[in-house]
Every structure is written in C-alpha cells, then in structure tokens.
Design an enzyme around this catalytic site. Structure first.
Site, PDB file in Angstrom:
ATOM      1  N   LYS A 277       0.828  -1.205   0.000  1.00  0.00           N
ATOM      2  CA  LYS A 277       0.000   0.000   0.000  1.00  0.00           C
ATOM      3  C   LYS A 277       0.864   1.257   0.000  1.00  0.00           C
ATOM      4  CE  LYS A 277      -4.014   1.819   2.546  1.00  0.00           C
ATOM      5  NZ  LYS A 277      -4.808   1.672   3.789  1.00  0.00           N
TER       6      LYS A 277
ATOM      7  N   GLU B 198     -12.624  13.422  13.583  1.00  0.00           N
ATOM      8  CA  GLU B 198     -12.926  13.895  12.228  1.00  0.00           C
ATOM      9  C   GLU B 198     -14.428  13.885  12.008  1.00  0.00           C
ATOM     10  OE1 GLU B 198     -14.298  11.727   9.894  1.00  0.00           O
ATOM     11  OE2 GLU B 198     -14.213   9.973  11.204  1.00  0.00           O
TER      12      GLU B 198
ATOM     13  N   CYS C 151     -19.437   4.729   9.311  1.00  0.00           N
ATOM     14  CA  CYS C 151     -19.558   5.518  10.544  1.00  0.00           C
ATOM     15  C   CYS C 151     -20.873   5.325  11.301  1.00  0.00           C
ATOM     16  CB  CYS C 151     -19.367   7.000  10.217  1.00  0.00           C
ATOM     17  SG  CYS C 151     -17.708   7.396   9.666  1.00  0.00           S
TER      18      CYS C 151
END
Length: 437
Positions: free
Chosen positions: A35, A151, A260
C-alpha cells in the site's frame, strides 16, 4: 509543522494530505508495504473525489511522504495522529486492538515531547487508555500530551469537508497541547471548540448518532405518509425550514450505511450498556434502519409477487454516491434477496463494482447504465449516482420490458414520472401508476 499520521485509510490519508496542502510536512505511516509503495506512486487505495490530485501535488512539492517505519515518521514530529481503524466487534463495541498496538509503538519510539492525537473514532475513555500505554512503554523518558481531535468527514466529500471544516473539536489536558493543535488548525479558518479529552470523544459519537436518528425519524414519517397519500419530501421541506430542526439529513430513503453511522451508533449503545444507561432511542434508530432497506423489496413484491424469471436492473451498489465503500450498503442485503426469489439481477455502479463483487456472491454487474437497464422488468434504484439522476427517461422506457421504476432514493419528480408513463414507487410518496388505455 512536522506531523506523523499513523494509518492510511479514509481518515488518515485524507487528513494527512490536507494537512500537507496547507503547508505542513506530513509523513503517513502504514504497515502494509504494498500500500505504501503504491501511495508513493500516487495510486490511491480508496475512491474519493479530489484526493489523488492533492496526493500527487503534495508528493511533488515535497510536503507529503509515506513510510512503513514509525520511527521515521516520529523522529521530528511535533504532532502524532492516530488514524487507524476501530472496526465493530461482534458485541457491538469498537475494537481498539489497532489503537492500542499503535500506542505501544508510539511509546517505544517516543524521542521527545509530542502531542499524541487520537483522530480515530474511539469510545469515551480511550484517550486515558492510550496515555497509560504510552507511559508504560516509553518508561517516562519523555514528556507527552494526549489529545482528541475527531474527524467529521463525509465519504464522497471528505477532501472538501477537511479543507472547509465547519468546526475543529480539540480535547486536551494541557495549555501546551491546546496551543499546538490550535496552531495546526489555524489555516482552515474554522471555529475551534476546546474541551477535555472525554468531552471531545463524546462529541464525535453524539454527532453521528444524532444524524443517524434524523435519518431513521424521517424514514418512519415516510412510511406513515404512504398510508395517507402525503409526500414526505414536502413534509421534510416544511420541517427543515424551522431553524431548530434544519433541512439536513431529512432525506427519506432506504436508510444509512457506510463505515460511521452503523458502527458508531452501535458502539454508543454498548458504551451505555456498560455503565447501566439504556439508550432506548438509539436502539430504535438501529431497528428502523435495519427494517427500512427491505421496504424496497416490499415494493418490488407488490409489482411482482413471483420474481422467478424476472430481470431486475439494480442501479447503485455503494452505500452512497461518490465512494466505492460497500460497508453496510443496502445492496448487500437486497440483491441476494432478489436472486433467492428467482430473479435475475444485473447491477450498475460506476465505481464500487469490484468491491461489491467481493461482498455479493455471483454478482452480475455493468458499468454501462443503459446496458444494465436493457430488457429489464423493473429498475430498482439503490444509490443516487449522478448518472442515475441524469438518465434519459424516454430511453429508459424504450429499453425496458415494462416501464417500472422502484426508487429507494426519491430521485425523480412525481409529476415528471406521471407524464413519462412510468409505474413509479418511491419512499414516503404516492405511487404513480399509469392509466392504461
């Protein structure tokens, strides 16, 4: 400022990139070597509008770096941001394994005063747990502060939301940490809310749970509206003009999904259970959301009680547009339901088809909207992609065996659908059924 961001998922990669965009020197850390190598080449592991361009720009300008070595990222860092995943455990609570492992590594590599910031969504009290672990593994050699800076990004608009954040919540234990994190957020010209760590952690969960509550509430009103011929979109419009309520998150449909709302609502219920608080409203929010996605199945069954041999064109696989995220997407439940009833299902999605194929066994998909619709007995809309909202209805009607659209996102105007001669069933609005000559 020199910043180290640990984790290169939605939160870490977007936050790190945007912090570099406003002038900071950022090193993003991830254990996945493949990655990291791909990120160095500008190959982005997630689909997020505008992200690739910003990553490439800041790599080229020397402000954004990627590494698998935490000591490399932490060496000169003033701020170390924890942005690893907190997946939902079978019990419903947040799994803090990755956060705790990172805290151990931070303790082992601490080489001077730093502000250690948790940006991952974590249960109240996690900051103190992180502080304890770092203290243990750093052996008290260096001072540090722990902080919470949650966030509030929306997938699909995460870059915009970061560069135009409506508030920055900073939970700190010292004036020194407050000054560092206030300085970090100054370029964003946003309102800064300073609290203690625990309050900051609670703000994140409470925010997501409240938005999930608004969605489930309007979906219940939508289901009730259908019994009386009321139009829930107009109900929501009338409600939303009241400043105490607001118009946002009052779009009726087939419920929330993604990374979320489901996880955070469930985690908050679990947190309450642990301290003896029964969060009754939030449990109802979850129940409504689970049931809501099957409303589309009911509407398809009203048209075709027997689905054997019927072709359904499912438009949209991702849980929302402008993302390839399949977590808790309604398509994961609905497509197998239709195929188990004997229907042939072909799905359209411009971005999420590869991720969807990993989640839905035997998925037939196409990135050609009209090819997907061709010869279908009904179109079922699950995601409000722009391509779907802008499709030519006259062409759609020509391609279909029967002009039947079941819309889980309330995309189209009722009068327009009536004039176009479609059978059109949506959520919380009267069903349009063309009069046959």
């Amino acid at each position: 400022m020199n910043i180290c961001v640990i984790g290169t998922g939605y939160v870490g990669l977007v936050s790190g990139t945007c912090f570099s965009e406003v002038g900071n020197n950022v090193t993003c850390i991830d254990l996945d070597e493949g990655k990291i190598e791909r990120l160095k080449q500008g190959i982005i592991p997630i689909y997020e509008p505008g992200l690739k361009e910003l990553v490439l720009k800041n790599i080229e300008e020397g402000r954004l770096h990627f590494s698998t070595k935490l000591e490399e990222g932490m060496k000169d860092a003033e701020v170390v941001i924890i942005a690893v995943g907190t997946p939902q455990a079978p019990s419903g609570e947040a799994n803090l394994e990755y956060v705790e492992n990172v805290a151990v590594s931070i303790g082992e590599n601490l080489n001077g005063y730093k502000v250690i910031v948790t940006k991952s969504t974590v249960p109240v009290g996690t900051g103190q747990r992180v502080k304890s672990i770092i203290s243990e593994y750093s052996h008290g050699k260096h001072e540090f502060d722990v902080a919470s800076n949650p966030e509030f990004l929306r997938e699909g608009t995460a870059v915009y939301d970061t560069m135009n954040m409506d508030r920055a919540v900073i939970g700190v234990e010292s004036k020194r940490a407050e000054e560092v994190l206030t300085k970090l957020h100054e370029p964003f010209n946003t309102e800064i809310v300073v609290t203690n760590v625990e309050t900051s952690e609670m703000i994140k969960y409470a925010s997501n749970a409240f938005l999930a509550t608004k969605i489930s509430f309007i979906n219940e009103i939508a289901n009730l509206s259908e019994h009386f011929g009321a139009d829930v979109t107009k109900v929501a419009e009338g409600m939303g003009l009241d400043k105490r309520i607001g118009k946002h998150f009052l779009q009726a449909g087939i419920g929330y999904g993604g990374s979320c709302f489901p996880k955070d609502t469930s985690a908050l219920i679990h947190i309450g259970r642990e301290v003896g608080e029964d969060l009754t409203i939030l449990k109802a929010v979850e129940d409504v959301n689970r049931q809501q996605r099957m409303k589309i199945a009911d509407k398809v069954n009203e048209v075709y009680p027997d689905l054997k041999g019927k072709k359904l064109a499912v438009l949209g696989l991702a849980f929302k547009p402008n993302t390839d995220d399949m977590r808790y997407a309604p398509s994961i439940d609905l497509i197998p339901y239709f195929t188990n009833k004997g229907a042939e299902v072909v799905a359209f999605d411009p971005i999420a088809y590869e991720n969807a194929a990993k989640e839905i066994e035997g998925l037939q998909y196409s990135t050609d909207l009209y090819e997907t619709i061709k010869d279908s007995d009904a179109v079922v809309i699950l995601t409000e992609w722009d391509e779907v909202k802008k499709m030519e209805l006259s062409k759609v009607k020509e391609l279909m065996k029967e002009p039947i659209i079941i819309d889980g996102r309330n995309i189209f105007n009722l009068e327009e659908m009536k004039a176009s001669g479609f059978y059109y069933a949506s959520i919380g609005r009267p069903t349009i059924s063309p009069v046959k000559a």
